[in-house]
Design a protein around this motif. Structure first.
Motif, PDB file in Angstrom:
ATOM      1  N   PHE A 165      -7.677  14.802  -5.761  1.00 55.07           N
ATOM      2  CA  PHE A 165      -6.453  14.066  -6.054  1.00 55.07           C
ATOM      3  C   PHE A 165      -5.638  14.753  -7.144  1.00 55.07           C
ATOM      4  O   PHE A 165      -6.189  15.254  -8.121  1.00 55.07           O
ATOM      5  CB  PHE A 165      -6.822  12.647  -6.494  1.00 55.07           C
ATOM      6  N   SER A 192      -4.915  15.802  -2.242  1.00 60.96           N
ATOM      7  CA  SER A 192      -4.050  14.694  -1.817  1.00 60.96           C
ATOM      8  C   SER A 192      -3.094  14.364  -2.956  1.00 60.96           C
ATOM      9  O   SER A 192      -3.521  13.822  -3.984  1.00 60.96           O
ATOM     10  CB  SER A 192      -4.888  13.463  -1.468  1.00 60.96           C
ATOM     11  N   VAL A 194      -0.009  12.380  -4.933  1.00 63.96           N
ATOM     12  CA  VAL A 194       0.723  11.122  -5.009  1.00 63.96           C
ATOM     13  C   VAL A 194       1.829  11.320  -6.037  1.00 63.96           C
ATOM     14  O   VAL A 194       1.571  11.752  -7.158  1.00 63.96           O
ATOM     15  CB  VAL A 194      -0.189   9.947  -5.420  1.00 63.96           C
ATOM     16  N   ASP A 533      -0.571   1.887  -1.106  1.00 69.66           N
ATOM     17  CA  ASP A 533      -1.338   3.013  -0.558  1.00 69.66           C
ATOM     18  C   ASP A 533      -1.571   4.085  -1.612  1.00 69.66           C
ATOM     19  O   ASP A 533      -2.683   4.635  -1.726  1.00 69.66           O
ATOM     20  CB  ASP A 533      -0.606   3.625   0.647  1.00 69.66           C
ATOM     21  N   ASP A 534      -0.531   4.405  -2.381  1.00 72.29           N
ATOM     22  CA  ASP A 534      -0.669   5.449  -3.401  1.00 72.29           C
ATOM     23  C   ASP A 534      -1.608   5.005  -4.523  1.00 72.29           C
ATOM     24  O   ASP A 534      -2.400   5.807  -5.048  1.00 72.29           O
ATOM     25  CB  ASP A 534       0.697   5.821  -3.984  1.00 72.29           C
ATOM     26  N   ASP A 536      -4.091   2.840  -4.241  1.00 69.78           N
ATOM     27  CA  ASP A 536      -5.449   2.888  -3.691  1.00 69.78           C
ATOM     28  C   ASP A 536      -5.961   4.323  -3.621  1.00 69.78           C
ATOM     29  O   ASP A 536      -7.121   4.606  -3.963  1.00 69.78           O
ATOM     30  CB  ASP A 536      -5.493   2.254  -2.300  1.00 69.78           C
ATOM     31  N   THR A 537      -5.119   5.238  -3.179  1.00 70.36           N
ATOM     32  CA  THR A 537      -5.506   6.652  -3.103  1.00 70.36           C
ATOM     33  C   THR A 537      -5.861   7.184  -4.486  1.00 70.36           C
ATOM     34  O   THR A 537      -6.866   7.889  -4.659  1.00 70.36           O
ATOM     35  CB  THR A 537      -4.365   7.492  -2.496  1.00 70.36           C
ATOM     36  N   LYS A 540      -9.309   5.783  -5.566  1.00 70.75           N
ATOM     37  CA  LYS A 540     -10.439   6.256  -4.749  1.00 70.75           C
ATOM     38  C   LYS A 540     -10.691   7.752  -4.961  1.00 70.75           C
ATOM     39  O   LYS A 540     -11.841   8.167  -5.160  1.00 70.75           O
ATOM     40  CB  LYS A 540     -10.181   5.974  -3.266  1.00 70.75           C
ATOM     41  N   LEU A 541      -9.636   8.532  -4.919  1.00 78.21           N
ATOM     42  CA  LEU A 541      -9.810   9.983  -5.050  1.00 78.21           C
ATOM     43  C   LEU A 541      -9.827  10.438  -6.499  1.00 78.21           C
ATOM     44  O   LEU A 541     -10.550  11.361  -6.860  1.00 78.21           O
ATOM     45  CB  LEU A 541      -8.710  10.716  -4.280  1.00 78.21           C
ATOM     46  N   GLY A 548      -9.988   1.069  -3.084  1.00 74.13           N
ATOM     47  CA  GLY A 548      -8.819   0.917  -3.933  1.00 74.13           C
ATOM     48  C   GLY A 548      -8.626  -0.547  -4.286  1.00 74.13           C
ATOM     49  O   GLY A 548      -9.173  -1.442  -3.626  1.00 74.13           O
TER      50      GLY A 548
END
Length: 605
Positions: A165, A192, A194, A533-534, A536-537, A540-541, A548
């Motif tokens: 991330f 990934s 964000v 979504d961002d 949570d990402t 998690k990452l 998330g």
């Protein structure tokens, strides 16, 4: 990278021109960033302040690549090629041809501004300057240059070669082409990205460090031991590390500086560093890097924890002080059925009570189905299944609990209903029987006080699903007898659970740490800082959490989350614990999560 009209129009589809990448600062993070670029074929120039620091940076690279080779993640030839793409220098002017420079020096605004001012004069006008700051204002850093539009945050997570991330931080003047090019580059590195705005902590640290600070405060207040706080979050939430161990890994000085920066910018009391952190930093207890923080380590930079004066001894292991052969369980829902299964598998005869014969039969059916699945998966012998079922007895009469040694209440989370039950149990159960409640948020003392034996009442908070989750919070009130609390902890061990001890206050350990973090995530979404979504990402990452915050909220149920958050706010009167209005609105609208088909996300499809 150029700013021509043609390239700007194609920015969203083309990867940036990054022939040479510069990395300034080759500590653990900077060396990791250099390794990431070199792994993906880029020529890297790493710059340090002097020869000694340059040698340390080379050592970080050599050590990291050697570990990757030893673990089979990298061949020896690839490692040699990787190292061959990295040149280390002590002269910033060597970055003149770099098309991207990533800064990874100390977390000091003055230091970073001075560096960016110098880089601004060295690199070409179309080169991108990125800062790896985790908390400082990217805008203030960019203001030290003559071209602030080319400055962006590029926040990698440690260890950079492993973590997938990267937070790409835009300021109000960051050029769109810079943002697009850097985002594309991050994807090219196998990460990934964000994109988020420029505020202290960005996404991950804003949410993470409030939680870590709260955990340190909980320890400082002697509410629970360091071992129990960490075990609670590992076994209750599935986190890879407990918060105090994680603070030791990050470094308490780093954590303190990040919290201080976040507090100065946002004035959120939840980010004001708890006094213990400052005291430990002043004493040089910085965590793993100094060999001592919340825990003591074998040596500086070692991950191996060794015993110290706070480590529980073998003599401290809980023992059964009150004889328990038979267990009663009141309730027939999912949690009650799981608790019935746990004790029966642990070798105890279990008598469970439901309001009707159908509900009693439903418990037996749930337990049998769970055991059958275990047999099919090879986790349980058929003979053992039959033995477990043979220990179960169902009834519709509370009076049948008169001879059991322990009663576990697992009915609706309603104080009036639970209070009436405990009044009945007080009259029915034998002298010396332990009366336990599985409440996750109600005051245990409220149940104890309606009995004539408050010393026999204890909290025994299982987590759902009880047969799977390892954690049980053993909650002592001011009246709970020590032999009751110790026996309860010992029984948890006897049925394969990890018991943690805490006092009787809202949220106990897990919910008191978890739900303010979830509430902060809702506030972040509510403020349009980032999407669900961002966020949570990021968690998690960036933080290696199993789910998330919005995934978790929809699983738990927004109504349940709101009720717990309200309990926390009422008890602690902390403004930051006030439920986010968005959470209130979703519950009012009936958007409760997966169980209704819609929560923070639509689950109806």
């Amino acid at each position: 990278m150029t700013a021509s009209a043609t390239e700007t129009a194609a920015a969203s589809t083309e990867t940036p021109r990054t022939d040479v990448v510069g990395v300034v600062g080759l500590g653990t993070m900077g060396a990791g960033i250099a390794e990431v670029f070199a792994r993906h074929g880029f020529s890297v120039i790493g710059v340090e302040v002097d020869d000694a620091a340059a040698d340390r940076g080379q050592g970080h690279l050599d050590h990291s690549t050697s570990r990757a080779v030893a673990r089979g993640k990298l061949s020896e030839d690839d490692a040699a090629a990787l190292l061959g793409r990295v040149r280390i220098s002590t002269d910033l002017s060597d970055l003149a041809d770099a098309t991207l420079v990533v800064e990874a020096v100390g977390e000091s605004l003055d230091l970073k501004r001075s560096l960016f001012s110098r880089l601004d004069e060295i690199v070409s006008p179309d080169a991108v300057l990125a800062t790896n700051t985790s908390s400082l204002s990217v805008t203030e850093i960019s203001a030290a240059t003559s071209h602030p539009g080319r400055v962006v945050g590029m926040h990698f997570f440690n260890p950079a070669p492993v973590q997938k991330f990267v937070e790409v931080v835009r300021t109000v003047v960051t050029e769109p082409r810079v943002l697009d090019e850097v985002t594309g580059l991050v994807e090219k590195l196998g990460k990934s990205p964000v994109v988020c705005g420029d505020r202290a902590g960005f996404i991950a640290n804003t949410l993470l460090f409030g939680y870590l600070n709260h955990a340190a405060s909980m320890f400082e207040g002697r509410y629970a031991t360091r071992e129990d706080i960490d075990a609670a979050m590992r076994f209750g939430c599935g986190y890879p590390m407990g918060p105090l161990a994680l603070l030791d890994l990050i470094g308490l000085d780093t954590a303190y500086e990040i919290l201080e920066t976040m507090y100065r910018q946002g004035r959120d009391r939840l980010h004001a560093p708890t006094p213990l952190l400052k005291q430990m930093v002043s004493a040089g207890l910085l965590g793993r890097k100094t060999g001592r923080g919340f825990y003591t380590y074998e040596k500086p930079d070692s991950p191996v924890v060794v015993d110290d004066e706070r480590t529980p001894s073998a003599a401290d292991a809980p023992e059964v002080r009150r004889q328990v052969r038979t267990v009663g369980v009141v309730g027939t829902g999912t949690m009650a059925s799981g608790i019935v299964e746990v004790f029966a598998k642990g070798g105890f005869d279990v008598l469970y009570v439901g309001r009707s014969a159908d509900k009693v039969d439903a418990v037996a059916a749930r337990v049998a189905k769970s055991l059958d699945k275990a047999v099919q998966r090879g986790k349980l012998e058929e003979s053992a299944r039959d033995e477990v079922l043979g220990r179960l007895t169902g009834t519709t009469s509370l009076d049948d609990l008169s001879s059991v040694d322990l009663v576990v209440e697992a009915i609706a989370e309603d104080l009036a209903v639970k209070t009436t039950l405990f009044e009945n149990l007080d009259e029915i159960c034998r002298d010396g029987a332990i009366l336990a409640t599985t409440t996750s948020s109600l005051p245990v003392i409220e149940l104890a006080r309606v009995t004539s034996r408050p010393g026999d009442v204890v909290g025994m908070h299982f987590f759902n699903p009880a047969p799977v989750m390892k954690l049980v919070e053993v909650v002592s009130t001011v009246a709970t007898a020590e032999d009751v609390a110790e026996t309860t902890r010992a029984l948890c061990g006897a049925v394969g659970k990890v018991a943690v001890s805490c006092g009787d206050r809202a949220g106990f350990i897990v919910n008191a740490l978890l739900f303010p973090y979830l509430n902060d995530a809702v506030k972040m979404l509510e403020g349009h800082y980032a999407t669900a979504d961002d966020i949570d990402t990021a968690m998690k990452l960036g933080c290696a959490l199993p789910m998330g915050p919005f995934e978790l909220l929809d699983v738990v149920g927004n109504d349940v989350s709101l009720a717990i958050q309200r309990e926390l706010y009422l008890e602690f009167r902390e403004p930051g614990f006030a439920p986010a209005p968005l959470l209130e609105h979703l519950v009012t609208a009936g958007y409760l999560g997966r169980k209704t088909g819609r929560g923070f996300r639509d689950h109806s499809r």
